[in-house]
Write a protein that holds these residues in place. Structure first.
Motif, PDB file in Angstrom:
ATOM      1  N   THR A 151       0.777  -1.232   0.000  1.00 32.69           N
ATOM      2  CA  THR A 151       0.000   0.000   0.000  1.00 32.69           C
ATOM      3  C   THR A 151       0.811   1.285   0.000  1.00 32.69           C
ATOM      4  O   THR A 151       0.321   2.314  -0.464  1.00 32.69           O
ATOM      5  CB  THR A 151      -0.944   0.013   1.205  1.00 32.69           C
ATOM      6  OG1 THR A 151      -0.167  -0.038   2.412  1.00 32.69           O
ATOM      7  CG2 THR A 151      -1.895  -1.180   1.163  1.00 32.69           C
ATOM      8  N   ALA A 152       2.018   1.272   0.530  1.00 34.00           N
ATOM      9  CA  ALA A 152       2.782   2.519   0.619  1.00 34.00           C
ATOM     10  C   ALA A 152       2.993   3.167  -0.749  1.00 34.00           C
ATOM     11  O   ALA A 152       2.791   4.386  -0.889  1.00 34.00           O
ATOM     12  CB  ALA A 152       4.112   2.282   1.324  1.00 34.00           C
TER      13      ALA A 152
ATOM     14  N   ALA B 262       5.760  -4.579   2.940  1.00 34.58           N
ATOM     15  CA  ALA B 262       4.325  -4.386   2.740  1.00 34.58           C
ATOM     16  C   ALA B 262       3.603  -4.226   4.077  1.00 34.58           C
ATOM     17  O   ALA B 262       3.790  -5.028   5.000  1.00 34.58           O
ATOM     18  CB  ALA B 262       3.740  -5.568   1.972  1.00 34.58           C
ATOM     19  N   ARG B 263       2.775  -3.179   4.142  1.00 35.13           N
ATOM     20  CA  ARG B 263       1.958  -2.929   5.328  1.00 35.13           C
ATOM     21  C   ARG B 263       0.575  -2.448   4.890  1.00 35.13           C
ATOM     22  O   ARG B 263       0.413  -1.935   3.782  1.00 35.13           O
ATOM     23  CB  ARG B 263       2.616  -1.890   6.241  1.00 35.13           C
ATOM     24  CG  ARG B 263       3.892  -2.394   6.911  1.00 35.13           C
ATOM     25  CD  ARG B 263       4.504  -1.343   7.829  1.00 35.13           C
ATOM     26  NE  ARG B 263       5.593  -1.907   8.617  1.00 35.13           N
ATOM     27  CZ  ARG B 263       6.844  -2.020   8.193  1.00 35.13           C
ATOM     28  NH1 ARG B 263       7.159  -1.607   6.973  1.00 35.13           N
ATOM     29  NH2 ARG B 263       7.776  -2.540   8.964  1.00 35.13           N
TER      30      ARG B 263
ATOM     31  N   GLN C 138      -0.772   2.361   7.822  1.00 33.80           N
ATOM     32  CA  GLN C 138       0.286   1.907   8.723  1.00 33.80           C
ATOM     33  C   GLN C 138       1.684   2.113   8.146  1.00 33.80           C
ATOM     34  O   GLN C 138       2.663   1.570   8.650  1.00 33.80           O
ATOM     35  CB  GLN C 138       0.082   0.432   9.074  1.00 33.80           C
ATOM     36  CG  GLN C 138      -1.199   0.156   9.841  1.00 33.80           C
ATOM     37  CD  GLN C 138      -1.341  -1.302  10.261  1.00 33.80           C
ATOM     38  OE1 GLN C 138      -0.347  -2.022  10.380  1.00 33.80           O
ATOM     39  NE2 GLN C 138      -2.571  -1.743  10.466  1.00 33.80           N
ATOM     40  N   ASN C 139       1.774   2.928   7.088  1.00 37.42           N
ATOM     41  CA  ASN C 139       3.055   3.152   6.435  1.00 37.42           C
ATOM     42  C   ASN C 139       3.728   4.408   6.966  1.00 37.42           C
ATOM     43  O   ASN C 139       3.073   5.437   7.170  1.00 37.42           O
ATOM     44  CB  ASN C 139       2.852   3.296   4.923  1.00 37.42           C
ATOM     45  CG  ASN C 139       2.317   2.028   4.290  1.00 37.42           C
ATOM     46  OD1 ASN C 139       2.957   0.992   4.309  1.00 37.42           O
ATOM     47  ND2 ASN C 139       1.102   2.108   3.747  1.00 37.42           N
TER      48      ASN C 139
ATOM     49  N   SER D  40       7.820   8.634   5.430  1.00 39.42           N
ATOM     50  CA  SER D  40       9.137   9.276   5.431  1.00 39.42           C
ATOM     51  C   SER D  40      10.206   8.326   4.898  1.00 39.42           C
ATOM     52  O   SER D  40      11.245   8.771   4.387  1.00 39.42           O
ATOM     53  CB  SER D  40       9.505   9.752   6.841  1.00 39.42           C
ATOM     54  OG  SER D  40       9.734   8.647   7.713  1.00 39.42           O
ATOM     55  N   ARG D  41       9.960   7.027   4.980  1.00 42.39           N
ATOM     56  CA  ARG D  41      10.914   6.045   4.473  1.00 42.39           C
ATOM     57  C   ARG D  41      10.872   5.952   2.947  1.00 42.39           C
ATOM     58  O   ARG D  41      11.706   5.275   2.334  1.00 42.39           O
ATOM     59  CB  ARG D  41      10.659   4.671   5.092  1.00 42.39           C
ATOM     60  CG  ARG D  41      10.679   4.663   6.616  1.00 42.39           C
ATOM     61  CD  ARG D  41      10.686   3.259   7.179  1.00 42.39           C
ATOM     62  NE  ARG D  41      11.980   2.615   6.966  1.00 42.39           N
ATOM     63  CZ  ARG D  41      13.032   2.761   7.761  1.00 42.39           C
ATOM     64  NH1 ARG D  41      12.957   3.549   8.823  1.00 42.39           N
ATOM     65  NH2 ARG D  41      14.162   2.127   7.494  1.00 42.39           N
ATOM     66  N   PHE D  42       9.909   6.629   2.335  1.00 43.50           N
ATOM     67  CA  PHE D  42       9.767   6.628   0.884  1.00 43.50           C
ATOM     68  C   PHE D  42      10.084   8.006   0.301  1.00 43.50           C
ATOM     69  O   PHE D  42       9.742   8.292  -0.848  1.00 43.50           O
ATOM     70  CB  PHE D  42       8.344   6.207   0.501  1.00 43.50           C
ATOM     71  CG  PHE D  42       7.993   4.819   0.988  1.00 43.50           C
ATOM     72  CD1 PHE D  42       8.131   3.728   0.157  1.00 43.50           C
ATOM     73  CD2 PHE D  42       7.571   4.611   2.297  1.00 43.50           C
ATOM     74  CE1 PHE D  42       7.836   2.448   0.602  1.00 43.50           C
ATOM     75  CE2 PHE D  42       7.273   3.328   2.760  1.00 43.50           C
ATOM     76  CZ  PHE D  42       7.413   2.248   1.907  1.00 43.50           C
TER      77      PHE D  42
END
Length: 335
Positions: free
Chosen positions: A65-66, A222-223, A227-228, A231-233
């Protein structure tokens, strides 16, 4: 309902099986065309002849989903006028039924149904969608006189030694695009698998049949929706925003020290119900395989690690018989 300003309308309408009041509209210098649920084409109202064509896809696996949220945010800002558009862009959200159920797929893994493989699973809902996406990609890229790029955004079932990595489809006789490899490094994706044979993935299809610079991008784990930690993307989000807005900085010359390149050695194919993968259920992608280790066996077939530099990618012993249960890879470099 207004013809849909914010991106959350595009995402929410698609997930709800609804559609805007009109299929085409213009706003903030953008010509928008709703092509169907999860399918949106955006072009500048007065495009230049050589603008790049950029296909951005996510959700080919419904539980990843992210990347969907990243693309939704980009569409949101484009349609709100806060991000200019300097490219022809096709947004694709792949497997909507699986997204609604929080599943990887409903009937069959969609990313093994491209390159014509959808005909092998005629009863699968994903086969119909894969065939539709192939035709949309062909139509989108066919008039292009500028650059053609496709980034298929994913997250992985399990963790990874290298959190973000790209898969570069097999190019047959075409050379690897070194500028694109450095673009990936700038997007905080410094690990790349150079595939060594044709595949049934979306990115292989657009690479081979549309002659696009295409990549499958694995961007984390995957989350579920909400729930993502986006900032990590941030790296890929910024890189894509710069690309669609024509604000991409100059790409530096190719520097092999900025990249970790791997090449696929062979696939672990599950030939029967006797298949056993001798790795822990939580083993991470890119885990190193000691020399001589028994990786997997399937009846009389035994796979042993060789040389001490091999690693495992996408281990999944629960796939159906006949499918790939993992990839054995090794360090590589460009010729």
């Amino acid at each position: 309902m207004r013809p849909f300003e914010p991106a959350q309308d595009f995402l929410s309408l698609s997930l709800q099986g609804l559609q805007p009041q009109q299929a085409t509209w213009q706003q903030h210098g953008i010509h928008a065309h709703w092509l169907g649920h999860g399918l949106l084409r955006l072009s500048p109202s007065e495009p230049e002849a050589t603008l790049p064509h950029l296909l951005l896809s996510a959700g080919v696996h419904g539980n990843e989903t992210a990347p969907i949220e990243v693309l939704a945010g980009i569409v949101n800002d484009l349609l709100a006028g806060s991000l200019p558009l300097r490219a022809h862009v096709l947004i694709v959200l792949g497997n909507l039924p699986a997204m609604r159920q929080g599943k990887r797929f409903i009937d069959y893994d969609m990313n093994r149904l491209f390159n014509g493989q959808h005909s092998s699973q005629p009863a699968a809902a994903e086969a119909v969608r894969a065939a539709e996406l192939e035709q949309l990609a062909l139509a989108f890229f066919s008039p292009s006189t500028g650059t053609k790029r496709h980034y298929d955004l994913h997250t992985a079932i399990r963790g990874s030694v290298f959190e973000r990595f790209a898969i570069y489809p097999y190019l047959h006789e075409r050379p690897h695009n070194r500028e694109q490899l450095m673009w990936l490094a700038q997007a905080d994706i410094g690990t790349v698998l150079l595939h060594s044979k044709p595949a049934a993935t979306f990115s292989y299809f657009t690479s081979q049949h549309c002659q696009a610079d295409a990549f499958t991008l694995e961007l984390g784990k995957a989350r579920p929706f909400g729930q993502n930690d986006l900032s990590r993307f941030a790296g890929i989000d910024l890189a894509l925003r710069q690309l669609v807005s024509g604000q991409q900085p100059a790409t530096p010359a190719y520097d092999a020290s900025q990249l970790q390149l791997f090449r696929a050695s062979y696939d672990l194919i599950k030939h029967s119900g006797d298949f056993v993968l001798h790795l822990a259920d939580d083993v991470e992608n890119f885990t190193a395989l000691p020399d001589g280790m028994l990786i997997a066996e399937d009846g009389a077939i035994r796979h042993l690690a060789k040389g001490g530099q091999e690693r495992i990618l996408f281990p999944n012993p629960r796939v159906s018989i006949g499918l790939r249960a993992g990839i054995i890879i090794a360090p590589s470099s460009l010729d």
